[in-house]
Design a protein around this motif. Structure first.
Motif, PDB file in Angstrom:
ATOM      1  N   PRO A 194      45.238  30.683  -7.880  1.00  4.68           N
ATOM      2  CA  PRO A 194      46.074  29.533  -8.257  1.00  4.68           C
ATOM      3  C   PRO A 194      46.104  29.340  -9.773  1.00  4.68           C
ATOM      4  CG  PRO A 194      44.732  28.988  -6.364  1.00  4.68           C
ATOM      5  CD  PRO A 194      44.267  30.337  -6.820  1.00  4.68           C
TER       6      PRO A 194
ATOM      7  N   ASN B 128      50.927  26.945   0.629  1.00  6.96           N
ATOM      8  CA  ASN B 128      52.190  27.040  -0.101  1.00  6.96           C
ATOM      9  C   ASN B 128      52.082  27.968  -1.304  1.00  6.96           C
ATOM     10  OD1 ASN B 128      53.619  25.155   1.543  1.00  6.96           O
ATOM     11  ND2 ASN B 128      52.536  23.491   0.510  1.00  6.96           N
ATOM     12  N   ILE B 129      53.197  28.588  -1.630  1.00  6.01           N
ATOM     13  CA  ILE B 129      53.300  29.432  -2.828  1.00  6.01           C
ATOM     14  C   ILE B 129      54.474  28.936  -3.652  1.00  6.01           C
ATOM     15  CG2 ILE B 129      53.902  31.744  -3.670  1.00  6.01           C
ATOM     16  CD1 ILE B 129      52.256  32.905  -1.407  1.00  6.01           C
ATOM     17  N   HIS B 130      54.214  28.631  -4.918  1.00  4.88           N
ATOM     18  CA  HIS B 130      55.262  28.244  -5.865  1.00  4.88           C
ATOM     19  C   HIS B 130      55.158  29.177  -7.058  1.00  4.88           C
ATOM     20  CE1 HIS B 130      56.066  24.583  -3.594  1.00  4.88           C
ATOM     21  NE2 HIS B 130      54.779  24.336  -3.585  1.00  4.88           N
TER      22      HIS B 130
ATOM     23  N   SER C 224      59.758  28.905  -3.750  1.00  4.91           N
ATOM     24  CA  SER C 224      58.897  28.029  -2.965  1.00  4.91           C
ATOM     25  C   SER C 224      58.829  28.584  -1.555  1.00  4.91           C
ATOM     26  CB  SER C 224      59.440  26.596  -2.955  1.00  4.91           C
ATOM     27  OG  SER C 224      58.593  25.758  -2.187  1.00  4.91           O
TER      28      SER C 224
ATOM     29  N   LYS D 177      56.231  28.810   2.201  1.00  2.91           N
ATOM     30  CA  LYS D 177      55.059  28.411   2.972  1.00  2.91           C
ATOM     31  C   LYS D 177      54.583  29.590   3.807  1.00  2.91           C
ATOM     32  CE  LYS D 177      53.260  25.027   6.272  1.00  2.91           C
ATOM     33  NZ  LYS D 177      52.070  24.762   5.434  1.00  2.91           N
TER      34      LYS D 177
ATOM     35  N   LEU E  58      51.948  31.352 -11.071  1.00  2.22           N
ATOM     36  CA  LEU E  58      51.679  30.778  -9.756  1.00  2.22           C
ATOM     37  C   LEU E  58      51.099  29.386  -9.978  1.00  2.22           C
ATOM     38  CD1 LEU E  58      51.642  31.530  -6.676  1.00  2.22           C
ATOM     39  CD2 LEU E  58      49.231  32.141  -7.008  1.00  2.22           C
TER      40      LEU E  58
ATOM     41  N   SER F 236      49.165  26.229  -5.461  1.00  6.00           N
ATOM     42  CA  SER F 236      49.473  27.344  -4.563  1.00  6.00           C
ATOM     43  C   SER F 236      48.192  27.991  -4.059  1.00  6.00           C
ATOM     44  CB  SER F 236      50.312  28.405  -5.284  1.00  6.00           C
ATOM     45  OG  SER F 236      51.565  27.904  -5.679  1.00  6.00           O
TER      46      SER F 236
END
Length: 269
Positions: free
Chosen positions: A154, A183-185, A196, A198, A248, A252
């Motif tokens: 993260p 979640n990944i952003h 974005s 999930k 990232l 995340s």
């Protein structure tokens, strides 16, 4: 460019006892180099100056290549109907584009997505060669496919330097595997869109095919459409800046991520 051989869809011209040649007179020639741009301009009333308001590629790259028998392989310069048939079965297909790689040291990492049409070259009642017209899927060529892989915590960052000749962006194929569900952003400082996504499980591998706007997952149960904001990651460049710095977000989950793409190169045969 100097070359006597090329590879098309896994086979080479020399596999057929042939080589690139020329039946025209010697001398200089002017050929397209993947930069045939049309400019739109307009002259305002009462002015002698033209204003620029746009530019575009009008058509995909095309070129003409002549081929003949290789004298060091064949005892005769003439082609039989069977040989012509075999060559045209290989080169002239209606199924779409295949990779064309010209076998020259200076072109070692360059390819086109190509298709061919063909005409016979006759001399004295004999077939001495073929004239091939090359059609491609773009106005330019590509450099060989590149893959960049990273493991991110993260808040982690990584950079991809875009070597493309065309200012703008390319959609790569992106594969993401998270270390746990969450979640990944992912954002790119050269782009105003952010990914974005999930992830449902640590074993889920998600593939984002930006070129074809397609997303797939190894998890067959999860509804991908509800977990993705449909902002496919892009590799960008401006005239001043080619460096893509991806970040990232801190909220995340950590993940392994890879980007695969072919940079654009403006070059002709």
């Amino acid at each position: 460019m100097y070359a006597i051989d090329f590879e098309y869809d896994g086979l080479t011209l020399s596999d057929f006892g042939m080589m690139i040649g020329s039946f025209s007179s010697t001398g200089t020639e002017t050929v397209s180099s993947g930069a045939d741009i049309s400019f739109q301009t307009v002259r305002p009333a009462g002015s002698d100056r033209f204003r620029f308001y746009g530019a575009k590629y009008e058509e995909a790259y095309t070129a003409t290549i002549q081929i003949c028998k290789c004298p060091c392989i064949s005892p005769t310069p003439y082609l039989s109907p069977t040989e012509v048939s075999g060559l045209q079965r290989w080169l002239c297909r209606k199924e779409g584009f295949h990779k064309l790689h010209v076998m020259s040291d200076s072109y070692s990492d360059i390819y086109w997505n190509a298709a061919f049409s063909s005409k016979q070259i006759n001399l004295g009642g004999h077939i001495v060669g073929l004239e091939l017209t090359l059609y491609t899927d773009a106005p330019y060529a590509y450099q060989k496919e590149q893959t960049f892989s990273f493991s991110l915590a993260p808040g982690g960052k990584f950079s991809i330097y875009d070597t493309s000749d065309e200012v703008g962006y390319i959609y790569p194929c992106v594969v993401i595997k998270a270390i746990k569900d969450g979640n990944i952003h992912l954002s790119n400082q050269l782009d105003h869109f952010s990914l974005s996504l999930k992830v449902l499980s640590p074993n889920e591998k998600i593939t984002l095919d930006g070129k074809n706007k397609r997303i797939t997952s190894t998890d067959k149960e999860g509804n991908l459409a509800s977990r993705f904001n449909f902002h496919f990651p892009r590799i960008c460049n401006t005239f001043e800046n080619r460096n893509n710095e991806f970040t990232l977000s801190q909220d995340s989950v950590g993940c392994d991520i890879s980007f695969t793409y072919s940079p654009i190169i403006k070059i002709g045969i």
